[in-house]
Write a protein that holds these residues in place. Structure first.
Motif, PDB file in Angstrom:
ATOM      1  N   PRO A 190       0.824  -1.215   0.000  1.00 48.53           N
ATOM      2  CA  PRO A 190       0.000   0.000   0.000  1.00 48.53           C
ATOM      3  C   PRO A 190       0.852   1.256   0.000  1.00 48.53           C
ATOM      4  O   PRO A 190       2.007   1.243   0.449  1.00 48.53           O
ATOM      5  N   ALA A 191       0.279   2.333  -0.492  1.00 46.06           N
ATOM      6  CA  ALA A 191       0.993   3.610  -0.500  1.00 46.06           C
ATOM      7  C   ALA A 191       1.249   4.099   0.918  1.00 46.06           C
ATOM      8  O   ALA A 191       2.248   4.765   1.192  1.00 46.06           O
ATOM      9  N   GLU A 192       0.358   3.747   1.847  1.00 44.36           N
ATOM     10  CA  GLU A 192       0.502   4.136   3.244  1.00 44.36           C
ATOM     11  C   GLU A 192      -0.340   3.206   4.091  1.00 44.36           C
ATOM     12  O   GLU A 192      -1.217   2.485   3.578  1.00 44.36           O
ATOM     13  N   LEU A 193      -0.091   3.206   5.394  1.00 45.98           N
ATOM     14  CA  LEU A 193      -0.847   2.356   6.304  1.00 45.98           C
ATOM     15  C   LEU A 193      -2.336   2.671   6.207  1.00 45.98           C
ATOM     16  O   LEU A 193      -2.734   3.836   6.133  1.00 45.98           O
ATOM     17  N   GLY A 194      -3.149   1.627   6.208  1.00 43.73           N
ATOM     18  CA  GLY A 194      -4.593   1.809   6.126  1.00 43.73           C
ATOM     19  C   GLY A 194      -5.142   1.767   4.724  1.00 43.73           C
ATOM     20  O   GLY A 194      -6.355   1.733   4.537  1.00 43.73           O
ATOM     21  N   ARG A 195      -4.256   1.760   3.720  1.00 49.47           N
ATOM     22  CA  ARG A 195      -4.699   1.688   2.324  1.00 49.47           C
ATOM     23  C   ARG A 195      -4.799   0.236   1.866  1.00 49.47           C
ATOM     24  O   ARG A 195      -4.123  -0.647   2.367  1.00 49.47           O
ATOM     25  N   VAL A 196      -5.618   0.003   0.875  1.00 45.60           N
ATOM     26  CA  VAL A 196      -5.821  -1.328   0.318  1.00 45.60           C
ATOM     27  C   VAL A 196      -4.675  -1.688  -0.615  1.00 45.60           C
ATOM     28  O   VAL A 196      -4.275  -0.890  -1.465  1.00 45.60           O
ATOM     29  N   ALA A 197      -4.138  -2.896  -0.458  1.00 46.42           N
ATOM     30  CA  ALA A 197      -3.177  -3.469  -1.394  1.00 46.42           C
ATOM     31  C   ALA A 197      -3.611  -4.915  -1.658  1.00 46.42           C
ATOM     32  O   ALA A 197      -4.680  -5.347  -1.199  1.00 46.42           O
ATOM     33  N   GLN A 256      -6.744   3.258  10.749  1.00 43.31           N
ATOM     34  CA  GLN A 256      -5.750   4.231  11.190  1.00 43.31           C
ATOM     35  C   GLN A 256      -6.362   5.372  12.006  1.00 43.31           C
ATOM     36  O   GLN A 256      -7.348   5.990  11.591  1.00 43.31           O
ATOM     37  N   TYR A 257      -5.755   5.602  13.181  1.00 43.72           N
ATOM     38  CA  TYR A 257      -6.127   6.739  14.022  1.00 43.72           C
ATOM     39  C   TYR A 257      -4.867   7.458  14.457  1.00 43.72           C
ATOM     40  O   TYR A 257      -3.806   6.846  14.633  1.00 43.72           O
ATOM     41  N   LEU A 258      -4.982   8.772  14.622  1.00 47.00           N
ATOM     42  CA  LEU A 258      -3.844   9.593  15.017  1.00 47.00           C
ATOM     43  C   LEU A 258      -4.214  10.431  16.228  1.00 47.00           C
ATOM     44  O   LEU A 258      -5.202  11.174  16.209  1.00 47.00           O
ATOM     45  N   GLU A 259      -3.430  10.286  17.271  1.00 50.25           N
ATOM     46  CA  GLU A 259      -3.642  11.077  18.486  1.00 50.25           C
ATOM     47  C   GLU A 259      -3.604  12.561  18.160  1.00 50.25           C
ATOM     48  O   GLU A 259      -2.783  13.021  17.362  1.00 50.25           O
ATOM     49  N   ASN A 260      -4.528  13.306  18.727  1.00 52.88           N
ATOM     50  CA  ASN A 260      -4.638  14.765  18.581  1.00 52.88           C
ATOM     51  C   ASN A 260      -5.073  15.214  17.188  1.00 52.88           C
ATOM     52  O   ASN A 260      -5.133  16.410  16.925  1.00 52.88           O
ATOM     53  N   GLN A 262      -7.103  12.614  14.671  1.00 55.92           N
ATOM     54  CA  GLN A 262      -8.306  11.785  14.572  1.00 55.92           C
ATOM     55  C   GLN A 262      -8.093  10.603  15.495  1.00 55.92           C
ATOM     56  O   GLN A 262      -7.755   9.503  15.085  1.00 55.92           O
ATOM     57  N   GLY A 263      -8.250  10.831  16.786  1.00 56.91           N
ATOM     58  CA  GLY A 263      -7.959   9.818  17.790  1.00 56.91           C
ATOM     59  C   GLY A 263      -9.095   8.838  17.992  1.00 56.91           C
ATOM     60  O   GLY A 263     -10.245   9.108  17.654  1.00 56.91           O
ATOM     61  N   LEU A 264      -8.754   7.685  18.563  1.00 60.12           N
ATOM     62  CA  LEU A 264      -9.737   6.652  18.868  1.00 60.12           C
ATOM     63  C   LEU A 264     -10.097   6.747  20.341  1.00 60.12           C
ATOM     64  O   LEU A 264      -9.309   6.380  21.215  1.00 60.12           O
ATOM     65  N   GLY A 265     -11.306   7.223  20.626  1.00 65.10           N
ATOM     66  CA  GLY A 265     -11.722   7.441  22.003  1.00 65.10           C
ATOM     67  C   GLY A 265     -12.305   6.236  22.691  1.00 65.10           C
ATOM     68  O   GLY A 265     -12.401   6.213  23.923  1.00 65.10           O
ATOM     69  N   VAL A 266     -12.701   5.220  21.933  1.00 69.63           N
ATOM     70  CA  VAL A 266     -13.331   4.052  22.535  1.00 69.63           C
ATOM     71  C   VAL A 266     -12.381   3.325  23.482  1.00 69.63           C
ATOM     72  O   VAL A 266     -12.828   2.572  24.356  1.00 69.63           O
ATOM     73  N   ILE A 267     -11.091   3.534  23.330  1.00 69.36           N
ATOM     74  CA  ILE A 267     -10.127   2.910  24.238  1.00 69.36           C
ATOM     75  C   ILE A 267     -10.443   3.304  25.680  1.00 69.36           C
ATOM     76  O   ILE A 267     -10.385   2.489  26.599  1.00 69.36           O
ATOM     77  N   GLY A 268     -10.798   4.575  25.891  1.00 66.66           N
ATOM     78  CA  GLY A 268     -11.167   5.017  27.233  1.00 66.66           C
ATOM     79  C   GLY A 268     -12.383   4.290  27.763  1.00 66.66           C
ATOM     80  O   GLY A 268     -12.474   3.990  28.962  1.00 66.66           O
ATOM     81  N   GLN A 269     -13.323   3.992  26.888  1.00 68.05           N
ATOM     82  CA  GLN A 269     -14.541   3.298  27.300  1.00 68.05           C
ATOM     83  C   GLN A 269     -14.276   1.853  27.723  1.00 68.05           C
ATOM     84  O   GLN A 269     -15.104   1.245  28.391  1.00 68.05           O
ATOM     85  N   MET A 270     -13.126   1.309  27.330  1.00 61.95           N
ATOM     86  CA  MET A 270     -12.824  -0.093  27.623  1.00 61.95           C
ATOM     87  C   MET A 270     -12.173  -0.288  28.985  1.00 61.95           C
ATOM     88  O   MET A 270     -12.272  -1.367  29.575  1.00 61.95           O
ATOM     89  N   ASP A 383      -8.276   9.857  23.570  1.00 65.77           N
ATOM     90  CA  ASP A 383      -7.792  10.386  22.286  1.00 65.77           C
ATOM     91  C   ASP A 383      -6.497   9.659  21.952  1.00 65.77           C
ATOM     92  O   ASP A 383      -5.405  10.161  22.194  1.00 65.77           O
ATOM     93  N   THR A 384      -6.626   8.455  21.411  1.00 63.29           N
ATOM     94  CA  THR A 384      -5.459   7.596  21.241  1.00 63.29           C
ATOM     95  C   THR A 384      -5.134   7.355  19.768  1.00 63.29           C
ATOM     96  O   THR A 384      -5.963   7.563  18.887  1.00 63.29           O
TER      97      THR A 384
END
Length: 542
Positions: A190-197, A256-260, A262-270, A383-384
């Motif tokens: 893939p051209a970058e992480l998260g892309r289809v190859a 793919q998630y990026l802190e600050n 486009q973070g993944l907040g569900v981690i806090g819920q876990m 925000d992970t």
């Protein structure tokens, strides 16, 4: 720039269709799109980024096992509780997969890119193949969960868009044909992480074929991934699910998630209550009971098992997958403490993690370790940069083993695939004598798949597609009855972390009663979608 370009283009499109927002807000006529003029290769790439938007969702991946026997969600407003307790209905669908927005974007892209000239034709073919993979995956997902959905086109009016459902076989053929056509055009990397190859395209082919019991097709796709020599098992199972392991070559695709940014907040819920979390997504006693002992025998077979100390001498993946009472844990204050989810009070003070205390405490007395440990990897648990895995190489080996066993029974190739996974975590190789028939090996493969991929969102689909000896869905057995938790106390004077939790054998506390009827094989189509399109027919039972 790609993210910014997509945002700017999206804003332009939104402005152009404000007057017909109600028209686009429907399903399946949320597949409608305005005519858009594309002028350059850059425009095409920007719109391709838009097709990736919300294609995969880390929240859904992490919540999805709550719809199965190995996971639990305590809060109905989070939309997964009804998937576990059987209270689904057309007006209460819980988390729904019935959504054509991504398919609409893909259709729009594929229609417009025809007129765009690329300096390199292979780049154009790869980009088209990426978008077709996304569309095929969405159709596969909806078709599996709903049993036939409309195969939509680009429509000019709402009346045109009121199309009926295609059959499950028709949608399956569409998915298969798409994948067979596009996979040769995908690049190896893939051209970058998260892309289809190519690996992702083959993984979609593999999983869809396995889910629909087309074992030869699933085996061929798995073998094709193996023959790429691009992916392998990571020697460190635990690290796969940490920020450090995001670039592991075991991972074929992750969200793919990026802190600050486009973070993944569900981690806090876990996380559990004492760590500032909500315990929204937790493993169950059912999962704990599936782990073999470290001698390779089940807890029912092994002399090592002591119900008073159920965490002792288990498959190492138990500790790598879940947090259990008695173990050492680095809390949100970065202090090392003994995890206690059993006692109502600790040193005379109320225990924040007691299951029957506050609502945010884990009701099963267990929490996931995957993606949560170590806690100090995150600056902010809400925000992970955690990137939930969609496909990884272990699933390829397990899919190959299952497909080959169903086709031809036990073989060295099947055993070797399973052994690679087991040896990686320090478990003994498969006992060829004990698991020497298709039926006994099937039982092991199913358990191994559940243990290896626990918490990664695949269990519900597995128990829907797997049948018992009477031909019934496994879900009919494991999703009916009481969901309970262990009870006991934590002995702070015990040095062995696997014996600190002293469990009362045979004494359980009821969490909820679960129900699953045969018609729950398919999810209900949202009533709002049927109201907008009367040609849609509801699934039986709803």
């Amino acid at each position: 720039m790609k993210r910014l370009s997509y945002i700017l283009i999206s804003c332009a499109i939104t402005a152009s269709i404000t007057s017909c927002s109600d028209f686009l807000d429907t399903a399946p006529y949320d597949a409608l799109s305005p005519a858009t003029t594309w002028k350059s290769e850059s425009d095409a790439r920007s719109f391709a980024v838009g097709c990736y938007k919300d294609w995969l969702n880390g929240y859904t991946i992490l919540y999805q096992d709550c719809a199965s026997d190995i996971g639990y969600n305590n809060f109905p407003w989070e939309n997964w509780t009804v998937h576990g307790n059987g209270k689904l209905s057309a007006s209460n669908t819980g988390a729904s997969f019935y959504d054509f927005k991504t398919i609409r974007r893909c259709n729009d892209f594929l229609e417009n890119i025809k007129n765009v000239t690329f300096t390199d034709e292979t780049e154009k073919k790869d980009l088209i193949a990426q978008v077709r993979t996304i569309r095929a995956y969405k159709y596969f997902e909806m078709n599996f969960w709903y049993g036939g959905v409309p195969i939509i086109d680009s429509y000019n009016t709402a009346e045109e868009a009121k199309v009926p459902r295609n059959t499950e076989e028709e949608v399956k053929k569409f998915v298969y044909d798409e994948l067979d056509t596009l996979i040769p055009d995908l690049k190896e990397s893939p051209a970058e992480l998260g892309r289809v190859a190519k690996g992702t395209g083959l993984a979609v082919k593999m999983r869809s074929a396995l889910y629909w019991s087309d074992y030869q097709r699933a085996k061929d796709a798995a073998q094709a991934i193996m023959e790429m020599k691009k992916y392998d098992l990571d020697p460190n199972y635990t690290e796969l699910f940490t920020l450090k392991g995001k670039s592991s070559n075991e991972i074929i695709l992750s969200v793919q998630y990026l802190e600050n940014l486009q973070g993944l907040g569900v981690i806090g819920q876990m996380y559990n209550n004492a760590d500032g979390g909500w315990s929204s997504i937790v493993p169950t006693q059912n999962l704990l009971d599936m782990y073999e002992m470290n001698d390779g025998l089940t807890k029912e077979e092994s002399k090592l098992y002591d119900p008073k100390y159920p965490f002792k001498d288990r498959d190492p993946r138990m500790e790598m997958t879940m947090l259990f009472p008695g173990q050492l844990w680095q809390n949100q204050s970065r202090e090392t403490v003994i995890l206690n989810t059993l006692d109502k009070e600790i040193d005379g003070a109320l225990n924040d993690n007691y299951p029957e205390g506050v609502s945010n405490a884990s009701k099963t007395a267990l929490s996931w370790s995957k993606y949560l440990a170590p806690m100090d990897q995150y600056n902010n648990i809400w925000d992970t940069g955690a990137c939930p895995i969609v496909f990884r190489y272990a699933e390829v080996l397990l899919s190959f083993a299952e497909a080959e066993n169903e086709l031809n029974g036990p073989s060295n190739a099947v055993y070797e695939s399973l052994d690679k996974i087991r040896i990686r975590v320090g478990m003994p190789t498969v006992n060829r004598g004990k698991y020497g028939t298709k039926e006994t090996l099937r039982e092991l493969i199913r358990r191994e798949r559940t243990i290896e991929l626990a918490g990664e969102g695949l269990r519900k689909a597995d128990i829907l597609r797997w049948k018992d000896s009477e031909g019934k869905m496994l879900a009919e057995k494991v999703m009916n009855g009481n969901l309970s938790r262990i009870t006991g106390t934590v002995n702070y004077n015990e040095n062995d972390p696997y014996k600190r939790a002293v469990i009362e054998p045979g004494v359980f506390s009821l969490i909820e009663t679960r129900k699953f009827a045969p018609y729950n094989r398919y999810l209900p189509i949202p009533q709002s979608s049927i109201d907008k399109n009367p040609n849609l027919k509801q699934n039986t039972g709803y």
